[in-house]
Design a protein around this motif. Structure first.
Motif, PDB file in Angstrom:
ATOM      1  N   TYR B 192       0.832  -1.207   0.000  1.00  0.00           N
ATOM      2  CA  TYR B 192       0.000   0.000   0.000  1.00  0.00           C
ATOM      3  C   TYR B 192       0.865   1.255   0.000  1.00  0.00           C
ATOM      4  CZ  TYR B 192      -3.665  -3.330   0.672  1.00  0.00           C
ATOM      5  OH  TYR B 192      -4.505  -4.394   0.482  1.00  0.00           O
ATOM      6  N   ILE B 193       1.987   1.191   0.680  1.00  0.00           N
ATOM      7  CA  ILE B 193       2.928   2.318   0.613  1.00  0.00           C
ATOM      8  C   ILE B 193       3.371   2.489  -0.842  1.00  0.00           C
ATOM      9  CG2 ILE B 193       5.273   3.088   1.245  1.00  0.00           C
ATOM     10  CD1 ILE B 193       4.818   1.773   3.993  1.00  0.00           C
ATOM     11  N   ALA B 194       3.697   1.374  -1.471  1.00  0.00           N
ATOM     12  CA  ALA B 194       4.153   1.423  -2.870  1.00  0.00           C
ATOM     13  C   ALA B 194       3.073   2.015  -3.766  1.00  0.00           C
ATOM     14  CB  ALA B 194       4.516   0.010  -3.332  1.00  0.00           C
ATOM     15  N   LEU B 195       1.858   1.558  -3.585  1.00  0.00           N
ATOM     16  CA  LEU B 195       0.749   2.007  -4.431  1.00  0.00           C
ATOM     17  C   LEU B 195       0.463   3.491  -4.216  1.00  0.00           C
ATOM     18  CD1 LEU B 195      -1.697   1.148  -6.272  1.00  0.00           C
ATOM     19  CD2 LEU B 195      -2.971   0.778  -4.161  1.00  0.00           C
ATOM     20  N   VAL B 200       0.621   9.359  -5.540  1.00  0.00           N
ATOM     21  CA  VAL B 200       0.926  10.713  -5.050  1.00  0.00           C
ATOM     22  C   VAL B 200       1.956  11.356  -5.975  1.00  0.00           C
ATOM     23  CG1 VAL B 200       2.014  12.022  -3.174  1.00  0.00           C
ATOM     24  CG2 VAL B 200       0.333  10.252  -2.634  1.00  0.00           C
ATOM     25  N   ARG B 201       3.005  10.617  -6.263  1.00  0.00           N
ATOM     26  CA  ARG B 201       4.087  11.165  -7.111  1.00  0.00           C
ATOM     27  C   ARG B 201       3.536  11.589  -8.477  1.00  0.00           C
ATOM     28  NH1 ARG B 201       6.968   9.134 -11.275  1.00  0.00           N
ATOM     29  NH2 ARG B 201       9.083   9.952 -11.595  1.00  0.00           N
ATOM     30  N   THR B 202       2.804  10.686  -9.113  1.00  0.00           N
ATOM     31  CA  THR B 202       2.280  10.971 -10.457  1.00  0.00           C
ATOM     32  C   THR B 202       1.400  12.220 -10.443  1.00  0.00           C
ATOM     33  OG1 THR B 202       2.264   8.608 -10.837  1.00  0.00           O
ATOM     34  CG2 THR B 202       0.992   9.945 -12.377  1.00  0.00           C
ATOM     35  N   ASN B 203       0.500  12.281  -9.457  1.00  0.00           N
ATOM     36  CA  ASN B 203      -0.444  13.386  -9.435  1.00  0.00           C
ATOM     37  C   ASN B 203       0.215  14.704  -9.047  1.00  0.00           C
ATOM     38  OD1 ASN B 203      -3.320  12.409 -10.045  1.00  0.00           O
ATOM     39  ND2 ASN B 203      -2.423  10.811  -8.764  1.00  0.00           N
ATOM     40  N   ASN B 234      -4.372  20.043  -4.587  1.00  0.00           N
ATOM     41  CA  ASN B 234      -5.001  19.847  -5.889  1.00  0.00           C
ATOM     42  C   ASN B 234      -4.836  18.433  -6.424  1.00  0.00           C
ATOM     43  OD1 ASN B 234      -6.259  22.425  -6.846  1.00  0.00           O
ATOM     44  ND2 ASN B 234      -4.261  23.176  -6.161  1.00  0.00           N
ATOM     45  N   ALA B 235      -3.851  17.717  -5.873  1.00  0.00           N
ATOM     46  CA  ALA B 235      -3.653  16.321  -6.311  1.00  0.00           C
ATOM     47  C   ALA B 235      -4.422  15.350  -5.422  1.00  0.00           C
ATOM     48  CB  ALA B 235      -2.155  15.983  -6.275  1.00  0.00           C
ATOM     49  N   ALA B 236      -5.195  15.904  -4.469  1.00  0.00           N
ATOM     50  CA  ALA B 236      -5.764  15.045  -3.417  1.00  0.00           C
ATOM     51  C   ALA B 236      -6.851  14.094  -3.894  1.00  0.00           C
ATOM     52  CB  ALA B 236      -6.296  15.911  -2.279  1.00  0.00           C
ATOM     53  N   VAL B 237      -7.646  14.503  -4.897  1.00  0.00           N
ATOM     54  CA  VAL B 237      -8.812  13.688  -5.261  1.00  0.00           C
ATOM     55  C   VAL B 237      -8.418  12.255  -5.646  1.00  0.00           C
ATOM     56  CG1 VAL B 237     -10.702  13.436  -6.923  1.00  0.00           C
ATOM     57  CG2 VAL B 237     -10.315  15.620  -5.748  1.00  0.00           C
ATOM     58  N   THR B 241      -9.058   8.730  -3.466  1.00  0.00           N
ATOM     59  CA  THR B 241      -9.700   7.569  -4.092  1.00  0.00           C
ATOM     60  C   THR B 241      -8.880   6.313  -3.833  1.00  0.00           C
ATOM     61  OG1 THR B 241     -10.449   9.029  -5.847  1.00  0.00           O
ATOM     62  CG2 THR B 241     -10.603   6.666  -6.282  1.00  0.00           C
ATOM     63  N   ILE B 242      -7.571   6.420  -4.038  1.00  0.00           N
ATOM     64  CA  ILE B 242      -6.739   5.217  -3.900  1.00  0.00           C
ATOM     65  C   ILE B 242      -6.644   4.784  -2.429  1.00  0.00           C
ATOM     66  CG2 ILE B 242      -4.380   6.174  -3.682  1.00  0.00           C
ATOM     67  CD1 ILE B 242      -5.413   3.330  -5.973  1.00  0.00           C
TER      68      ILE B 242
END
Lengths: 529, 313
Positions: B192-195, B200-203, B234-237, B241-242
């Motif tokens: 889950y940390i990996a996911l 987070v990084r991508t967004n 702004n990247a939170a949505v 979800t994840i």
């Protein structure tokens, strides 16, 4: 008298009182054995099911009228007996001091009601019921079993140590129909079940029954005095054997009832742990064929299968190549019981693919696939399927090995329909020594057609001999009959013995006094501080 | 908003009914017979039939289904076919350990993954980013039970800091409760940390390319301020979800961890019940899982509005 004004005396008094306090605390500290058993306890009726964990639970909470000693001889446990001169009437007298866990006395009517329920379920009990004319309750402590003809079945049945053992229940509980599991946990055994701590599938707790009056004789097998030397026994379930071994090595638990053979090297040379093998708890592998469907409705093809299989390969897959815990054995009734046999040992133990091929050709085997059920979720059964399949293929059989969980095997093996409609041709399983060694009760040799165990072999001579066995009371005669049954079972392919292996208990070195018996029991076991 | 919540809850009802029907039919049509599992191989057909009757398994399938649904609607989930104990009692016994493990895992995963993801995004293309991404590949790739065994070997067997196995409820004290959750939570949090770190990084990288980020920088905000006040919010949505999906996956998917660390949770209950064909327990637990999924999705939807003021219900 202590002069408390003196400082050194005061110090001594303080130290003394602390010591006394700690001694008192130690005396009060509970001794608990935490054990990881081979399976979780999920139900509490030890009569309705043949699950071994329920048998083990039965020995904790309940008691039996008779019990077998280490030599396999029936001995008095709750009751002593006398036999009439004509061998037809057995009088049982309950010993003094027997009480149910609720404090009420155990009576003869309880014993009779318990035997009636048990004999509806258990194979040996069913044979006993057929031979029995009536029960008579003489008084609160005495009952009489009168048989239609002279027989030795009463002592064999009432001391039956495994499968479904004839445990005693209060009359009101024993009158529960066999189609309805009992929920009461009131027994008269050496431990009391702590219902409040019971979590099905997770754990069960038993406390010492302080009202239990053990017999005066020393414990010997399942007979003798059941002296409880700990306050509490906790059965816990650990689905992962590696976790159980780690917990044992860390001192978090005291024993693993059946440690996986591949993990045994972990405890080699560890002075804190001991490995224990109970010879009577040996397991027999067996292969069963469906007599009612082709190709195993053909006796020659059953013999070809017998010649095709190799016991050592099976044992190597189960307990490891060269393991001292696996042993080839050609005997239908096992090699550790009363009726070992070496009849056709070479045929049974070793694979003879060339002879099997020749027999298949002679029998006109058409190459139709054999549906072999392979249980994958039980450690002792998972290696069996692939070995059997390969042995059969080497001998020219066409095998369709279908892997499934044990529950699916249990359901499918009851299906008498053709393979295309959910039927089957072959499966394998294991049985424990005490069940295997009983020619009357062993399901693997019953051959009464539709009433027989799955596979439904129909060999009337075997059924006649099993009944003769029930009537016989002379050990030499019993041995002779057992030998005849062994030969008929092999020659008819009723079942194929596939070797024996021992389960290994790994326990803390603090535990002493484990009883070598047909089932793991916790009386007589001590735990050092 | 209230209308939205009510609508969502009502829309979940047909989903749950469908789940109930599918689970019921799949179980009854798959091979297996609880009566055979209980009675063992010596039972006669009469005894088996009596057992099946006492369990209510001899009634027509549709009648069994309607009886079960009727029972559920009246709040009665029946009794276990194997143990005879009320299903509600069995589930309540097992829910606590699973909930504790799932929550501690997700808290740990979020606490570690979000900073790692932000750090990787901030240092995009540099060695820290590569290290975090390599770690996330490892987190995805190594099975939880392997991580569990390694943690047990080092921290329980080797250093003796934690017990190997077991669970104690919070009512037994916070210390015994917490100490038994550390290793399983750490082991289970790896994937889950990996996911979450990857999402987070991508967004955050995507948001960092937006005009308003350039504007924020032009206004003289520090890089930390830009990241925390503008980028992350702004990247939170997708991140919420994840995390929501992760919680749902955790509650239904902890069986391996529960087995390795001997935690008597719901995952193990389902597995044991499936192997024993304990229909009433399986049906109820799966229905419970479905309900949890529905409510977690609803909670996630509501949280969208919190992070993105443009979303209104």
């Amino acid at each position: 008298m202590l002069a408390l004004g003196n400082p050194s005396t005061l110090v001594k008094a303080t130290v003394l009182s602390l010591c006394l306090g700690s001694i008192s605390f130690a005396a009060q500290a509970e001794t608990t054995i935490t054990a990881v058993m081979h399976a979780p306890l999920r139900a509490v009726d030890p009569v309705i099911s043949t699950a071994y964990i329920l048998r083990n639970y039965g020995y904790m909470v309940y008691d039996t009228l008779l019990a077998r000693d280490s030599a396999g001889k029936p001995q008095p446990q709750m009751a002593s007996w006398t036999v009439s001169d004509d061998g037809k009437t057995y009088t049982f007298t309950l010993r003094d001091g027997l009480k149910w866990h609720d404090g009420t006395p155990v009576k003869a009517e309880d014993a009779v009601a318990s035997l009636k329920r048990w004999s509806q379920v258990d194979k040996t009990g069913q044979v006993m019921a057929k031979l029995l004319e009536r029960y008579d309750i003489t008084d609160d402590k005495t009952f009489v079993m009168t048989f239609k003809e002279p027989t030795g079945i009463a002592l064999i049945a009432l001391s039956k140590p495994s499968g479904v053992a004839p445990f005693m229940f209060p009359k009101a509980v024993a009158e529960t129909p066999v189609g309805q599991p009992i929920t009461s946990t009131i027994g008269s055994g050496p431990f009391k079940f702590v219902a409040a701590d019971y979590k099905p599938g997770v754990g069960a707790t038993f406390v010492k029954n302080t009202d239990y009056v053990p017999r005066s004789e020393p414990a010997d097998g399942l007979s003798g005095g059941k002296v409880v030397k700990v306050d509490k026994v906790v059965w816990t379930t650990m689905p992962d054997p590696m976790t159980a071994m780690n917990a044992l090595m860390s001192g978090e638990i005291d024993m693993v009832e059946q440690a996986p053979h591949d993990l045994l090297p972990l405890v080699d040379g560890n002075p804190d742990l001991q490995t224990i093998v109970f010879p009577k708890q040996v397991n027999q592998n067996l292969v069963r064929m469906n007599f009612t469907l082709p190709p195993f409705d053909n006796p020659k093809i059953r013999q070809a299968a017998l010649l095709a299989l190799d016991q050592q390969q099976m044992l190597d897959a189960q307990v490891g190549a060269g393991s001292k815990y696996g042993k080839v054995c050609a005997s239908v009734f096992g090699c550790t019981g009363l009726y070992p046999s070496t009849y056709r040992a070479d045929d049974i133990i070793k694979a003879h693919p060339a002879e099997a091929k020749a027999l298949l050709k002679e029998a006109g085997y058409d190459g139709k696939p054999i549906l072999l059920m392979h249980a994958t979720d039980l450690a002792s059964l998972a290696p069996q399927g692939p070995v059997i399949a390969q042995n059969l293929r080497d001998a020219g059989f066409n095998v369709d090995m279908v892997s499934m969980d044990w529950a699916s095997v249990v359901a499918r093996r009851a299906n008498k329909q053709p393979v295309a409609e959910g039927g089957w041709n072959m499966f394998s399983t294991t049985n424990v020594g005490p069940d295997v060694g009983d020619p009357i009760g062993f399901i693997g040799v019953a051959a009464g057609g539709s009433s027989a165990w799955f596979g439904w072999p129909d060999v009337p001579e075997i059924e006649t001999l099993r009944l003769d066995m029930a009537k016989a009371s002379d050990p030499a005669k019993q041995k002779e009959i057992a030998e005849q049954i062994d030969h008929l079972v092999i020659d008819n392919g009723v079942m194929i013995p596939m070797g024996e292996f021992q389960q290994v208990m790994v326990a803390s070195s603090k535990l002493k006094g484990e009883i070598s018996a047909e089932a793991p029991v916790f009386w007589n076991v001590e735990k050092a501080k | 908003m209230l209308t939205f919540v009510v609508k969502r809850i009502l829309s979940a009802v047909p989903v749950l009914i469908m789940v109930a029907i599918i689970v019921f039919l799949v179980l009854r049509l798959s091979p297996g017979d609880p009566a055979l599992m209980i009675a063992g191989p010596s039972a006669t057909e009469d005894q088996l039939q009596a057992l099946r009757e006492s369990m209510g398994l001899t009634k027509p399938l549709l009648q069994q289904l309607f009886l079960w649904i009727g029972q559920i609607l009246s709040g009665d989930f029946g009794v276990s076919l194997i143990s005879g104990k009320p299903v509600t009692e069995l589930i309540l016994d097992r829910f606590g350990p699973t909930l504790a493990l799932s929550l501690s895992t997700i808290v740990l995963a979020v606490a570690v993954a979000i900073p790692l993801g932000v750090l990787a995004a901030w240092q995009q293309g540099k060695w820290i980013d590569r290290l975090v991404m390599a770690g996330s590949v490892l987190g995805f790739s190594v099975p939880v039970f392997i991580v569990g065994y390694i943690l047990i070997l080092i921290f329980a067997r080797g250093l003796g800091w934690f017990p190997v196995q077991g669970y104690k409820p919070l009512s037994d004290g916070f210390g015994p409760f917490a100490v038994r959750l550390v290793l399983p939570s750490v082991a289970l949090s790896f994937p889950y940390i990996a996911l979450i770190a990857r999402i987070v990084r991508t967004n955050v990288i995507e948001v960092m390319g937006e005009d308003y980020i350039r504007t924020a920088r032009a206004k003289g905000l520090t890089e930390g301020g830009v990241l925390m006040d503008h980028a992350l919010g702004n990247a939170a949505v997708p991140i919420v979800t994840i995390i929501g999906v992760s919680i749902a996956m955790l509650i239904g998917g902890v069986v391996v961890t529960e087995s390795v660390f001997n935690i008597p949770g719901l995952g193990r209950l389902v597995l044991e019940s499936v192997l024993a064909r304990d229909y009433t327990v399986i049906q109820t637990v799966i229905l419970l899982f479905s309900t949890i999924y529905v409510f977690i999705n609803l909670a996630v939807d509501l949280l969208y509005g919190l992070f993105d003021p443009r979303i209104r219900y």
